[in-house]
Each structure stands twice: as structure tokens, then as C-alpha cells.
Design a protein around this motif. Sequence first.
Motif, mmCIF file in Angstrom:
data_model
loop_
_atom_site.group_PDB
_atom_site.id
_atom_site.type_symbol
_atom_site.label_atom_id
_atom_site.label_comp_id
_atom_site.label_asym_id
_atom_site.label_seq_id
_atom_site.Cartn_x
_atom_site.Cartn_y
_atom_site.Cartn_z
ATOM 1 N N ALA A 1 0.830 -1.208 0.000
ATOM 2 C CA ALA A 1 0.000 0.000 0.000
ATOM 3 C C ALA A 1 0.864 1.258 0.000
ATOM 4 O O ALA A 1 0.545 2.246 -0.684
ATOM 5 C CB ALA A 1 -0.936 -0.006 1.205
ATOM 6 N N ASP A 2 1.959 1.249 0.746
ATOM 7 C CA ASP A 2 2.854 2.406 0.751
ATOM 8 C C ASP A 2 3.446 2.651 -0.619
ATOM 9 O O ASP A 2 3.653 3.808 -1.024
ATOM 10 C CB ASP A 2 3.989 2.178 1.761
ATOM 11 C CG ASP A 2 3.523 2.314 3.209
ATOM 12 O OD1 ASP A 2 2.411 2.840 3.429
ATOM 13 O OD2 ASP A 2 4.270 1.878 4.111
ATOM 14 N N GLY B 1 -0.394 2.065 -3.350
ATOM 15 C CA GLY B 1 -1.785 2.151 -2.919
ATOM 16 C C GLY B 1 -2.565 3.309 -3.506
ATOM 17 O O GLY B 1 -3.798 3.240 -3.601
ATOM 18 N N ASP B 2 -1.882 4.371 -3.920
ATOM 19 C CA ASP B 2 -2.571 5.511 -4.523
ATOM 20 C C ASP B 2 -2.803 5.317 -6.016
ATOM 21 O O ASP B 2 -3.485 6.133 -6.644
ATOM 22 C CB ASP B 2 -1.765 6.797 -4.300
ATOM 23 C CG ASP B 2 -1.725 7.216 -2.844
ATOM 24 O OD1 ASP B 2 -2.660 6.839 -2.098
ATOM 25 O OD2 ASP B 2 -0.762 7.900 -2.448
ATOM 26 N N GLU B 3 -2.236 4.246 -6.606
ATOM 27 C CA GLU B 3 -2.299 4.080 -8.052
ATOM 28 C C GLU B 3 -2.955 2.779 -8.505
ATOM 29 O O GLU B 3 -3.292 2.643 -9.685
ATOM 30 C CB GLU B 3 -0.874 4.135 -8.633
ATOM 31 C CG GLU B 3 -0.138 5.428 -8.347
ATOM 32 C CD GLU B 3 1.290 5.382 -8.826
ATOM 33 O OE1 GLU B 3 1.534 5.732 -9.999
ATOM 34 O OE2 GLU B 3 2.169 4.985 -8.031
ATOM 35 N N GLU C 1 -5.783 -0.587 -7.361
ATOM 36 C CA GLU C 1 -6.652 -1.241 -6.399
ATOM 37 C C GLU C 1 -5.915 -2.444 -5.822
ATOM 38 O O GLU C 1 -5.258 -3.185 -6.548
ATOM 39 C CB GLU C 1 -7.964 -1.687 -7.053
ATOM 40 C CG GLU C 1 -8.939 -0.553 -7.291
ATOM 41 C CD GLU C 1 -10.369 -1.049 -7.338
ATOM 42 O OE1 GLU C 1 -11.188 -0.547 -6.543
ATOM 43 O OE2 GLU C 1 -10.658 -1.927 -8.172
#
Length: 391
Positions: free
Chosen positions: A185-186, A189-191, A193
Motif C-alpha cells: 500500500a505504501d 496504494g494511490d495508483e 486497487e
Amino acid sequence: MRITEVEIHEFTYEIEDVSPRPDGEIVYVPGGTIEPPGYVLTIRTDTGLEGHYRAHMWTRVGVEQLTSVAAHFLIGRDPLERNAIWNDLRRQLRHTDHNALGAVDNALWDLAGKHFGASVATLLGGRVRDRIPAYASTLSGNPERDPPERYADFAAACLEKGYPAFKIHPHGDPDADVEICRAVADRVGDEMELMLDPSSCYGRFQDALRVGKVLDELGFAWYEDPLRDTGDSIYAMRRLAAELETPILGIEQSRTEPFGAFNHLTNDALELVRVDAHLGGGLTSAQKICHTVETAGMDVEPHVGGPEHLQLSASRRNAGYFEHGLLHPEVGFEWYNDQGYVGEVEVIDDDGHVPVPDGPGMGVEIDWDFVEARGTDHTVIDADSTSDSFP
């Protein structure tokens, strides 16, 4: 048109740099090699028309059910009467896990598509899309060789390759799995699913809940079959779903399709429903689940790959991703789902989609050279052999 012959070609695949870990999950081990069994089921009619299904999971169970019951049961039947055959054969296999039911049903769908000169997606109601978004589905983790950083690096590589989503098959240890999820996620996670599939490894409800709370924090898209009791205990799954914000996906581990999926969904034990045309009763069963879930306003996710799930997803507005796996950075972006077919079936394009084959039936061809070169057994059942061995 009548079924006159059922043929089973058994063979082995070859997968390098993998071996089983102690709990049986296949993981990355340099120099390891496994040769799991597979088979091609052919259903042949008096017109010469054939339907095929290439099996790649729990195949020894399927072959036993085919040769002892299912194949004999088919001789003389009209192959286009799929619903009748499905219902009758499901009852005939009622004391088993119904493994052979999916093989028979999928081969009959392939045969029907060739009979009508149409793709299976067309027979299922028509295409709503020609490409299916795929997620990268990892091999289960080897605790000795797959630290959290390897998962994170691999997720970044999958993102660069075009995958819109990444599913983690972890170590099966709650503490280690939390570290893996945080690392991935680090990194991405922003890019992308993200999903977690412990494959029913967690034996304690509190462990499953604790991991799920971390997924809530990290914004994971789903939490799949976390408990040993997934598919059996509606009560436990309902309690878990009530405690967590992350959607629960199941029930891959249960052989009660399509009725188990309905029972879990209507008891609020799931938010997303697995369909499995391979192990769960074929495309006929999968279609029943898709319609039921759609009526409830919910979504389905097909389990692992194959042309069967491409055809199904092409015809369903409530089917999400194509599961492309199982993948590992040291094993490669392909595993063994294309072995046994002519050419590549699961081709990921630049934006992480898999094109749906558009030929008649499943739209694929069996690689008979591969099957025969790695052949281990061959069985033909016709009217003569049935009269001798089937009650």
C-alpha cells in the motif's frame, strides 16, 4: 444430435522454480520444479462435432468422476440440452464434490458454440465488452524468500506493465501478512486497487478481524476468503462482514455452488461473490450465480483464468476483473494457464486488459502436440464400454 463418445487425454504441465510450502501452497523456490496433472475432456457427437475443456485444477478427482460416472452418463444424450444434463449430472454426483460437473458443462458450451457458429459469450446473452480488466494475482508467499519489499517491488512492476489492480496471496501468518499489505500500500496504494486473499489460512476469527481492520485503514478493495471456515460458517462470515468496512469476497473454498453463494449473500456474509466455472459446476452454474447476484444489485468476481471466464465476463455487466495468475517476479508474468492451448490466451495489453477470444465456442484451440508429448493416460468411453461398466 447425440453424444456418442467421451475422450479424456491426461497429461502433465511443467512449472519451474516453484515447490509446495508445508501447508501445500505453491511458492517460489529456486530450482524447484513441479509437474501437476491436467487433462483435456472431449465430448463427441454422431455428427462429428466436438466440444473441449482443458482442466488444470484438482484434475485427478475430476478424471475419476468422469471415468466412473459422468462420461457414461452422457452417452446418448442431446449435447444441446445443457440445463437438463447439468441438473441430472449434479444429482448423479451428489455424493461427491461435483468436480467433473464443471468439465462436462464447459465442454458442452464449447460444443454448442461451434454448433451455432457463435462464441460462448454470444450464447450467454451477448457481449457487453470485448476486453476484461485484469488484476495481477500473486503466488502465495515463501516466508524465506518473499519479504514485504519483494511484494512491493513486484506490485510496482505490475503497475508499470499496465495492471490496474494487484492481489496479494500472502504467507498465511497474520503478522507477516499485515507487514506485506502495508508495504504494498505504501508503494502503489494511490495508483492501484489492492486486494488480499489469505486462501482460508486464518484459523482464528480474531486474527481475520485484526488483519481486516488493517485493510480498512489501507483502503483495500476486498478481503477474500480469510477464514478456515469460509464457505461453511455463514455466522462467522456475517460477523466478520459486519465488523469491517472492506468488502468480503467469497466463497471460493466451498463446493456448494450455486446455492451456497446465494445463502451467504442473502445472510449478509458477503459483499462480493466468487464464481468458478472450473470447480463450481461450469458456466451453467456460474450463469445462475451471476443472474442471482445481479438481481440483488451486487457484483461477482470470476476465480482464476481461462477462456471460460473471459467468455463469461464479456457477457456480464456485474463481473469485475479477470484474475491473471499466479504470478511472481522470479517465475514470470505467465504461470501455466496458457499451457495446452495453441498460442497465448491470457494476453495482457498495455492498459491491463485481456482481449476476449471471438471464435466459435470458447474461441481457443487445444495444443494437441503439447498434450500428446506430455501424455500420461488416454481413455475413450462409448456406448459399448458404458453398457459394460455403468449401471
